[in-house]
Design a protein around this motif. Sequence first.
Motif, mmCIF file in Angstrom:
data_model
loop_
_atom_site.group_PDB
_atom_site.id
_atom_site.type_symbol
_atom_site.label_atom_id
_atom_site.label_comp_id
_atom_site.label_asym_id
_atom_site.label_seq_id
_atom_site.Cartn_x
_atom_site.Cartn_y
_atom_site.Cartn_z
ATOM 1 N N ASP A 171 0.860 -1.189 0.000
ATOM 2 C CA ASP A 171 0.000 0.000 0.000
ATOM 3 C C ASP A 171 0.892 1.234 0.000
ATOM 4 N N PHE A 172 1.561 1.481 -1.130
ATOM 5 C CA PHE A 172 2.560 2.551 -1.168
ATOM 6 C C PHE A 172 1.953 3.949 -1.207
ATOM 7 N N LEU A 173 0.648 4.060 -1.416
ATOM 8 C CA LEU A 173 -0.014 5.360 -1.266
ATOM 9 C C LEU A 173 -0.516 5.551 0.152
ATOM 10 N N GLY A 174 -0.337 4.509 0.981
ATOM 11 C CA GLY A 174 -0.654 4.595 2.397
ATOM 12 C C GLY A 174 0.622 4.716 3.196
ATOM 13 N N GLY A 189 5.637 5.766 3.516
ATOM 14 C CA GLY A 189 4.758 6.576 2.678
ATOM 15 C C GLY A 189 5.480 7.695 1.950
ATOM 16 N N GLY A 190 4.715 8.667 1.479
ATOM 17 C CA GLY A 190 5.293 9.810 0.777
ATOM 18 C C GLY A 190 5.590 9.555 -0.683
ATOM 19 N N PHE A 191 5.037 8.482 -1.250
ATOM 20 C CA PHE A 191 5.298 8.166 -2.653
ATOM 21 C C PHE A 191 4.260 8.772 -3.588
ATOM 22 N N ASN A 231 -6.632 -6.779 1.376
ATOM 23 C CA ASN A 231 -7.546 -5.713 1.780
ATOM 24 C C ASN A 231 -7.697 -4.716 0.643
ATOM 25 N N MET A 232 -8.857 -4.100 0.548
ATOM 26 C CA MET A 232 -9.018 -2.980 -0.372
ATOM 27 C C MET A 232 -8.275 -1.785 0.216
ATOM 28 N N SER A 233 -7.135 -1.447 -0.369
ATOM 29 C CA SER A 233 -6.289 -0.381 0.167
ATOM 30 C C SER A 233 -6.441 0.881 -0.667
ATOM 31 N N LEU A 234 -5.860 1.967 -0.178
ATOM 32 C CA LEU A 234 -5.848 3.223 -0.916
ATOM 33 C C LEU A 234 -5.131 3.027 -2.247
ATOM 34 N N THR A 235 -4.036 2.268 -2.233
ATOM 35 C CA THR A 235 -3.272 2.028 -3.453
ATOM 36 C C THR A 235 -4.066 1.179 -4.427
ATOM 37 N N GLY A 236 -4.692 0.118 -3.930
ATOM 38 C CA GLY A 236 -5.495 -0.732 -4.794
ATOM 39 C C GLY A 236 -6.655 0.014 -5.415
#
Length: 1021
Positions: A252-255, A260-262, A286-291
């Motif tokens: 979850d690299f947008l989390g 973070g910070g990507f 999980n449904m993540s921000l990145t997904g």
Amino acid sequence: MSSNKKYWKSVEELNDNSSIVETLRNNEFVEAIPTDEFLGDKEALGASSTTRRDFLKYVGFSTAAATLASCEGPVMKSIPYVVQPEEIIPGVADFYATTIADGFDFANILIKTREGRPIKVEANNLAGSKIAPNARVHASVLSMYDSMRLKNPKIAGKSESWDAVNANVAASLAEAKATGKQIVVLTNTTASPSTDKLIAEFIAKYPGAKHVVYDAVSSSEALDAFQEVYGERALVDYDFGKAATIVSVGADFLGDWQGGGFDCNYGKGRVPKNGKMSRHIQFESNMSLTGANADKRYPMTVTDQKLALAKIYGIVTGNAVAVGKFANEEAVNNAAAQLKAAGSKGVLVSGLQDKNAQLLVLAINQALGSEAFNTTQTRQIRKGNSAQVLELLNDIKAGNVHTLIMSGVNPVYTLPNGKEFGEALKKVKTSVTFSLKEDETVLASTIAAAAPHYLESWGDVTIVKGHYSLMQPTIRPLFETKQFQEALLTWAGNSTSYYDYLKGYWNASVLSGKTWNQAVHDGFFVGTVSGGGAGSVAGIAAAATALSQSKPAGALELVLYTKTGMGDGQQANNPWLQEFPDPITRVSWDNYLTISRVDADNLGLKNYNVANGGLNGSYVTLEVGGTKLEKVPVIIQPGQAKGTVGLALGYGRKAALKTEMQVGVNAYSLYKDFNGVQAVKITKESGSDHEFACVQLQRTLMGRGDIVKETTLNIFNTKDAEIWNPVPMVSLDHKETPSTKVDLWTEFDRSVGHHFNLSIDLNSCTGCGACVIACHAENNVPVVGKSEVRRSRDMHWLRIDRYYSSEETFEGDGITKDKASGLMNSIDTFQGLEHPSDNPQVAFQPVMCQHCNHAPCETVCPVAATSHGRQGQNHMAYNRCVGTRYCANNCPYKVRRFNWFLYNKNSEFDYHMNDDLGRMVLNPDVVVRSRGVMEKCSFCIQSTQAVILKAKREGRVVAKDEFNNACACSAACSSGAMVFGDVNDKESEVAQLVEDDRMYHLLEHIGTKPNVFYHVKVRNT
């Protein structure tokens, strides 16, 4: 001649013996309003025998009483400076560059202060700054004004002086050194070079001492893998802006993944330019921000993700790996082929907590020669060592540790066996905990060392290798606190202050060609980093084989994660974050078990809505390795992989938290061996269901293509704009006419002076919510609490709507809707659209007041409280507003908020506006609204006027794009999705964006002509 007439406001005032009148003189209401009764679901009202006439009589009088009390505002006395400080000009904000480094969040930031009070966090936009502030960083300024902070040091629970603490610790250290007992310094990842040097000097004075780094949320496996390959305990720093193909396996690299910070560089690559944009494929549980932001997302169990990663490794490198069958195998093969074809423009990342998996990630990116894969300027912000922490736990239990000094950690809360750790602390002769709060670990320690907030502290941070950031105080310490470094210097026998120590270290070891003052001014110094070694993965074949043989731990996998708002739980007492709606579930004030609809049906779990619009859900008991966690509420989450469930860390705290903030369950108790994936047994609990505070029950777009417009990259490149961004047509004189050509009102010239517009690009908006918290801070938006949010009475001026599709695409929703015919078929169709698919597409859309040039709210206000300004802003005169709510009813965007209650100085809403300390965060440029008025986004009019006045004072025109940082939301947007500015300045970015083919307005067919515009979402599918 004075008048002897007596003026009265109610008949009751004519009664000289009225106790009510006397009460009214001193109290806002004639009697205590039973808030608990009318906020809760009470059956007493239905059983009341009060007649309608008496009811109206009493209600009428209490309404008059409230009106009488509201006629006069509170009087606040201002005391002028006797001697004005040179650096402070009353009414003018000062900004200081600093860095946040709390062990979980790291960022280069600016702090806005007013008359010496820090009131807002902003991004440091100087070239070279690292990691923009997220929602938690923006909210961190409020944590400094927490009334439950530890205000002075304590020994054995009793307040003591720092001299007593120093004497006590010095004696303990001397005894430990004399008897050869262990001295341990336990910290989080400080990422501070001066602190590392200081700890090394401390250990040199006490040779038996050792330093253990403990991160509540472990990245140990990735650190171990990188250390094995590159010889350095650090993490890769990825630049997703350099990647054309991005494949993520559980990251979850947008989390919060790896700090973070990507999102900044990721957002740049997501905007279609010259017909190109990056392609993002996500495999996750999980449904993540990145997904949710991916072009293609595939739900998979963690075990299947490991098999998928082994498969990708075999295809990309050409090394055959025997992998058995797993879900979405064809999609994995396609992703691997695209990754290989992308070559150096491809990148793969993974969040799997498995050293073998992380070794494969390094090998795959090496094979690609990925430009986004930076192993030279490595990330230094995760250094926790799980193995050393476990060793320390065993030493404490065995009674081998004499003196334990802790800073930035709360193991009694964050360890899975936290209570056991708290009991074991009794075997430690002296345990010292530096903390902002009297948290769980402080209560179990012998000495509570009151630590200052980072805005009261000096320090330094290395976010990435070769990049040095400074932390400087922006206010004098509010309480009797002392920094960990200051105390360590004293205990090491060094009389130097930490400021002098820090400055000396920087002058000697960091600064090269730059002065100390310049570094403090900028907030950071960029050094040089020599090229790192190529690195080779030894035994990679064995790692691939081991990963390819992965087996599920149990029938159901529990995946622990951190929520965008709460993180690791350090700021659990921060009401801004508690009320922040989760970007995916839109639920605030809770953590919960996310589960797929299939698994929920099998277990008999449910979610349902009640009459007041609230969302309810079942309770379950989770059991992991003999540990039970009871009363866990359930959210049925579209996109959750079958066979997996998710639960957020950071909740369930009790110590040093207000009662209202003691919400959720402690998922750390299930974080066995620091592994975020556990085999779990789920049992449904009988009895009452859980009440959620969910701000968005509308789950689908329902075919309304003029709200979220989307297209594919192929159509975007091959078709004309009128195909994928059609202008709505309306009937004029029985002829189809573009809605933009039809007006209900006469136009006036808007080309003179400034005219403000806000651009929102749906492609680069990740839904992170930093803008929501920034708006809260800038505009004194009140926190209303869970009960009110549950009634859809949240006061956020800015919301981020999350839309699911019921089909695989939003276009599919539209087709389904258009095929409906007849009343009953239409009803059935729309009801069906309310249930998203098992793996829906997701879209995020920030919505605030659209500042319509033809505003429906303005025409219906009977007292002209809302009106349109020359500069395009929709104004609110709060003193005029009488709360008819006509404007809210007439607003098609539903962006106006009504103050149901007085949220300031009201014990029923005990957040940060009830005490003088909490109110120090309030922005003096924005009035604190009272009950009974409407409020909404103002385009931060106080800031736009400040920009204009500054330019006028300096005798110049406003610079190009100078307005972009005036609006809190656009200034906080790290992905570049929001751009604010003056459309009359044809050189400005917003003026160019308004001419873009992707531009459209919300509900354009109704002719409101908003000053907020959006850009069509393009998916690279």
